[in-house]
Design a protein around this motif. Structure first.
Motif, mmCIF file in Angstrom:
data_model
loop_
_atom_site.group_PDB
_atom_site.id
_atom_site.type_symbol
_atom_site.label_atom_id
_atom_site.label_comp_id
_atom_site.label_asym_id
_atom_site.label_seq_id
_atom_site.Cartn_x
_atom_site.Cartn_y
_atom_site.Cartn_z
ATOM 1 N N LYS A 186 0.807 -1.224 0.000
ATOM 2 C CA LYS A 186 0.000 0.000 0.000
ATOM 3 C C LYS A 186 0.839 1.272 0.000
ATOM 4 C CE LYS A 186 -3.743 -2.163 2.638
ATOM 5 N NZ LYS A 186 -4.501 -2.139 3.913
ATOM 6 N N ASN A 191 3.726 1.713 -5.107
ATOM 7 C CA ASN A 191 2.777 1.981 -6.184
ATOM 8 C C ASN A 191 3.433 2.739 -7.342
ATOM 9 O OD1 ASN A 191 0.698 0.739 -4.816
ATOM 10 N ND2 ASN A 191 0.104 2.622 -3.734
ATOM 11 N N GLU A 224 -3.481 -7.824 -0.838
ATOM 12 C CA GLU A 224 -4.049 -6.617 -0.231
ATOM 13 C C GLU A 224 -5.523 -6.798 0.096
ATOM 14 O OE1 GLU A 224 -4.398 -1.814 -1.233
ATOM 15 O OE2 GLU A 224 -3.456 -3.228 -2.647
#
Length: 302
Positions: A186, A191, A224
């Motif tokens: 996360k 990302n 996730e």
């Protein structure tokens, strides 16, 4: 003349007559009996506060470990079946072990409920305040043997709960690794580099399911989504609480061990004091008998 003179001096005097006062049968003098406050102080003085604190801590720890551990184990099976081992035969052994552990949890809760009450009762009857409440106190070899047995049994249970505490930390470590991996996925840095799909967690490396179990691992967005499920969140925190409950139980048993050791030492000293008092009373009785016989002989001579 003397009588007349004194009669003249006390002309109005007459023989004093005592008026009979009826006895109070149903009422008792307030000075002869303790009041409510004194009775409460006496009762509170007979409470073994150390044993009471240890009992409350033991009950709380066992309740947390058994209740939270039972629910967390059920949630773990649900997570494995849905995400890591779709074939039931792959985790059949693990399911049987977890079911057995849940039955063991029932037995642990029942046993420690009774054992805590027994230790609390033993604390009541080995405190000096309770001995004063119940009058004369005498120790026996059987009572000292029972106290010694409780010391040994509590010591063994303390060692066993140390193992349980270490074992309960294993699922916390596993869930923490999964949670920390999800936090890495996360993170904005992950990302931006688009490497989240390459981060995986393989449950098979912990040995709870065989290596041929499929899929066996979860990566990227799948991992996730697992971390965002209610089962994972509840199981993770319940395992933490269960581990804390096991630690509280270890502390309670150590506390009990110190209390039982001091009580056993008190019983040992009390038995020695009791033997000394018995010998002293016997010697005093013999001395009184000798004095009475000597007085009788002296009276017979005179």
């Amino acid at each position: 003349m003397e009588i007349g003179r004194y009669h003249w001096m006390y002309e109005s005097s007459r023989p004093h007559r005592y008026q009979h006062v009826p006895a109070l049968r149903d009422s008792v003098s307030p000075l002869s009996t303790p009041g409510c406050f004194e009775c409460c102080i006496k009762c509170l003085g007979g409470v073994p506060y150390a044993s009471l604190v240890a009992t409350i801590l033991c009950f709380s720890g066992v309740a947390l470990f058994c209740g939270c551990g039972h629910v967390a184990l059920a949630g773990t099976i649900s997570i494995l079946e849905q995400h890591f081992s779709t074939n039931a035969s792959d985790h059949a052994l693990l399911s049987e072990v977890i079911q057995l552990m849940q039955y063991v949890i029932y037995g642990i809760a029942s046993f420690f409920f009774l054992y805590g009450i027994i230790l609390l009762a033993e604390g009541f009857y080995t405190t000096s305040a309770v001995k004063e409440l119940h009058g004369e106190f005498k120790t026996t070899a059987c009572g000292r043997c029972i106290s010694g047995m409780f010391v040994f049994l509590t010591y063994v249970l303390g060692l066993a709960w140390l193992g349980v505490f270490g074992f309960s930390a294993v699922p916390v470590f596993m869930f923490y690794n999964i949670w920390s991996t999800c936090e890495v996925i996360k993170s904005p840095q992950t990302n931006s580099t688009a490497t989240g799909s390459q981060i995986c967690v393989d449950i098979r490396q912990y040995g709870i399911i065989p290596w041929n179990a499929l899929p066996g691992r979860a990566c990227g967005s799948t991992l996730e989504s697992i971390c965002n499920t209610n089962e994972f969140y509840m199981s993770y925190h319940l395992f933490i609480v269960a581990c804390a409950g096991a630690g509280a139980t270890v502390i309670a048993l150590i506390h009990f061990l110190m209390i039982l050791s001091s009580n056993w030492a008190y019983l040992k000293d009390a038995s020695k004091m009791q033997a000394y008092q018995d010998i002293k009373a016997k010697e005093e009785q013999e001395l009184q008998d000798i004095q009475s016989r000597s007085k009788e002989q002296l009276n017979s001579y005179t």
